[in-house]
Write a protein that holds these residues in place. Structure first.
Motif, PDB file in Angstrom:
ATOM      1  N   GLU A  58       0.730  -2.270   3.565  1.00  0.00           N
ATOM      2  CA  GLU A  58       0.267  -1.759   4.862  1.00  0.00           C
ATOM      3  C   GLU A  58      -1.170  -1.253   4.797  1.00  0.00           C
ATOM      4  O   GLU A  58      -1.919  -1.347   5.776  1.00  0.00           O
ATOM      5  N   THR A  79       3.291  -2.416  12.651  1.00  0.00           N
ATOM      6  CA  THR A  79       4.115  -1.850  11.599  1.00  0.00           C
ATOM      7  C   THR A  79       5.236  -1.026  12.216  1.00  0.00           C
ATOM      8  O   THR A  79       5.456  -1.049  13.430  1.00  0.00           O
ATOM      9  N   GLY A  83       5.266   2.287   7.325  1.00  0.00           N
ATOM     10  CA  GLY A  83       3.983   1.606   7.245  1.00  0.00           C
ATOM     11  C   GLY A  83       2.903   2.332   8.026  1.00  0.00           C
ATOM     12  O   GLY A  83       1.726   2.340   7.634  1.00  0.00           O
TER      13      GLY A  83
END
Length: 377
Positions: A58, A79, A83
């Motif tokens: 991420e 996300t 994340g």
């Protein structure tokens, strides 16, 4: 493109909204319940000449999104809660360096990996205060599939307009909801592009704001050379640590958004003229809230509803004015009261604030809200 009607999932609507807004770069790491956004962008971007890259994590996804924006492309990443936490340092970097980009968070139950496929709304405060230091941010939250499309475009427009990262907060309900929606034609969509310099390259200062407090931004590789750093910097972009330059920069980063709060704040409401209590909600719970209010009105109860679309900046003054006219707010949300606390802060004790929270991975149903309305009235 002419108007077309199509059966879409919320996450798919984000993809189509991003393409319509001009997004031509996506970097991210798949995570439930946002994975359909990555899948959709991987399929759609090559069709319009864009680029998709799956990063190693991420953090890399957020960094690549920032880099592509610096090169001149409208860029997005998506996300979910874990994340989103990992992206926070780079979101702060984008705030400090004034890089337009869109971050989508399809919320699920947390903390940690929590319940990956169940709805939650536990990242509302993280969106505002997740990164370090003082900063202002714009965050929008759709309540249905059509809004997921529209607000993705709006998020890109705000990012470009204010040279800032913008957060789009879905929840799993909206992300996986399917609705038959009408998408507007391209000629019906307002598209805002970033302000680029009109001066000669040798006269360009990347952090010299215009009167609107927003500096033009040049694309990397076009002859306009500048330095990028997360350190406090002067108009050239090179680090500087002298007062009052430090406070001037920080305050401008705040003011370039707060000065335009009326333009950024999006709210819908109904039945407020005679309302004694108001159901205030957002995201995937909004459908239950509206259904409950409609049922209560049929019972003769004076109830209105407010839908928050812009979550940050928070509409303090608007809610204070409503609070002066009603007895109470009922606030259903899928957390332990994150927005409830903001409403309490904003309304200064002028009305009773009643939370209705659920944190078991299930949704809040209309009858639960209606029962709470009956308790209050």
């Amino acid at each position: 493109m002419a108007e077309k009607q199509i059966l879409l999932q919320g996450n798919e609507a984000v993809v189509e909204g991003a393409i319509a807004a001009g997004c031509r770069f996506y970097a991210g790491y798949p995570i439930t319940p946002s994975s359909e956004i990555a899948e959709g962008m991987a399929r759609r971007l090559p069709q319009v000449g864009g680029k998709f890259i799956q990063m190693e994590d991420e953090i890399g996804g957020m960094a690549a999104t920032i880099g592509a924006s610096l090169a001149g492309l409208k860029s997005m990443t998506a996300t979910s809660g874990p994340g989103f936490s990992l992206k926070q340092e780079n979101i702060g970097f984008a705030v400090m360096t004034e890089i337009p980009c869109v971050i989508v968070n399809v919320q699920r139950m947390g903390p940690s990996t929590g319940l990956p496929t169940s709805p939650g709304q536990g990242d509302m405060i993280q969106a505002r205060f997740g990164t370090h230091g003082d900063s202002s941010i714009i965050a929008l939250t759709p309540s249905n599939v059509k809004e997921a499309f529209d607000l993705t475009i709006k998020a890109f427009n705000f990012a470009e307009r204010f040279r800032s990262p913008v957060i789009l907060l879905l929840d799993e309900i909206v992300g996986h909801m399917r609705e038959n929606v009408k998408l507007p034609g391209a000629d019906e969509i307002e598209i805002i592009n970033r302000k680029r310099p009109t001066c000669k390259p040798e006269e360009y200062f990347p952090y010299q704001p215009d009167e609107d407090l927003i500096p033009p931004i040049a694309d990397y590789g076009t002859g306009y050379r500048f330095h990028i750093t997360g350190l406090y910097h002067d108009k050239t972009g090179f680090p500087k640590g002298q007062s009052p330059m430090i406070s001037d920069l920080l305050l401008r980063l705040h003011d370039k958004i707060l000065k335009y709060q009326d333009e950024v704040t999006l709210i819908e409401s109904k039945y407020l003229d005679d309302a004694e209590i108001v159901v205030l909600s957002y995201g995937g719970i909004m459908g239950s809230a509206i259904s409950a209010v409609e049922s209560a009105r049929k019972e003769g109860k004076k109830v209105g509803w407010i839908k928050l679309i812009t979550i940050w900046p928070f509409p303090d003054q608007y809610l204070l004015e409503v609070a002066k006219k009603v007895k109470a707010f009922i606030i259903p949300e899928l957390n332990l009261g994150q927005i409830q606390r903001e409403v309490q802060r904003a309304t200064l004790g002028k009305a009773e604030i009643i939370g209705l929270h659920r944190v078991d991975g299930d949704i809040i149903r209309p009858e639960e809200i209606l029962d709470k309305i009956r308790e209050v009235l």
